[in-house]
Design an enzyme around this catalytic site. Structure first.
Site, short mmCIF file in Angstrom:
data_model
loop_
_atom_site.label_atom_id
_atom_site.label_comp_id
_atom_site.label_asym_id
_atom_site.label_seq_id
_atom_site.Cartn_x
_atom_site.Cartn_y
_atom_site.Cartn_z
N ARG A 40 51.59 44.84 23.99
CA ARG A 40 52.15 43.94 23.19
C ARG A 40 50.86 44.88 21.99
O ARG A 40 51.78 45.12 20.65
CB ARG A 40 50.42 42.51 23.05
N GLU A 92 41.74 46.22 39.48
CA GLU A 92 41.05 45.95 40.41
C GLU A 92 41.43 45.54 42.15
O GLU A 92 40.13 46.40 43.34
CB GLU A 92 39.88 44.50 40.03
#
Ligand code: PRP
Ligand code: MG
Length: 176
Positions: free
Chosen positions: A65, A102
Site C-alpha cells: 500500500r 510473530e
C-alpha cells in the site's frame, strides 16, 4: 493538515475479524473508492511534503500500500522513490534484511543505486501497527548506507505502541 485528516478518517472503512478473528482491519483502499476521499489524501500528502521539502533525498515506499502513497510524495518532493519488497521480486543488485514476524521469518529487499551513503530517506507506508515492518525497513535502509530521517504513515494503531520500537521521527495523520 489536521482538518483534512479528521475528514479523511470518515472515509476509512473498518472490517472486524479480518484477516483473522479479533483483528479490526483499517482499509486505506476505501479512501481510493471515493474521489473526495482521494482528493483529501492527496492534499494531506502535498501539504506535508511542502513541510519537509529540501530535507529528503529519496522516498522508500513499503509494499504494497505504500506504493500508492510514495509515488505521489516523490512527485511533490521532486526526489526519486524506491520500492521495498518481499524477497525475490526486485531485479538487479539488492540489499536484504531478514526480520522476524510473530511465527516466521521474512526478508525485505531494496534495489541499490539511488540509495547511497548519506542519502536522506523518508519511509512511507499506510499503517503503523506493531512497528515490525517499519523497524525492518529502517534497518534495511541502514544496510545501504542511507539515513532514515522520517517515517510517515496515514494511520497509527496507538494501543500497539509501534512507535516505541522506532528510533526515528514518525508522522501519522490518523490515530486509532
Ligand atoms: C500491513 C500494513 C503495514 C504493516 C503494519 O501490511 O500495510 O505495512 O501491516 O504492521 P506492523 O506495524 O505490525 O508491522 P501487510 O503485512 O498486511 O502487507 P501488504 O501491505 O503487502 O498487504
Ligand atoms: Mg503493508
Amino acid at each position: 493538515i489536521e482538518e483534512d485528516s479528521i475528514a479523511l478518517k470518515g472515509y476509512i472503512k473498518s472490517f472486524p475479524d479480518f484477516p483473522l478473528p479479533g483483528i479490526l482491519f483499517r482499509d486505506i483502499f476505501s479512501v481510493f473508492q471515493n474521489t473526495d476521499g482521494l482528493k483529501l489524501l492527496n492534499n494531506i500528502l502535498k501539504k506535508y511534503c511542502n513541510e519537509v521539502a529540501g530535507k529528503v533525498d529519496c522516498v522508500a515506499m513499503l509494499e504494497a500500500r505504500g506504493f500508492l502513497l510514495g509515488t505521489l510524495m516523490a512527485l511533490y518532493l521532486n526526489v526519486p522513490c524506491v520500492p521495498v519488497r518481499k524477497k525475490g521480486k526486485l531485479p538487479g543488485k539488492v540489499a536484504q534484511l531478514e526480520y522476524s514476524l510473530e511465527y516466521a521469518k521474512d526478508v525485505l529487499e531494496v534495489q541499490l543505486g539511488v540509495l547511497k551513503e548519506g542519502t536522506r530517506v523518508l519511509i512511507i507506508d499506510d499503517l503503523l501497527a506493531t512497528g515490525g515492518t517499519l523497524q525492518a525497513a529502517v534497518q534495511l535502509m541502514k544496510k545501504t548506507g542511507a539515513e532514515v530521517v522520517q517515517a510517515v504513515v496515514i494511520m497509527e494503531l496507538c494501543d500497539l505502541e509501534g512507535r516505541k520500537k522506532l528510533d526515528i521521527p514518525v508522522k501519522s495523520f490518523i490515530q486509532y
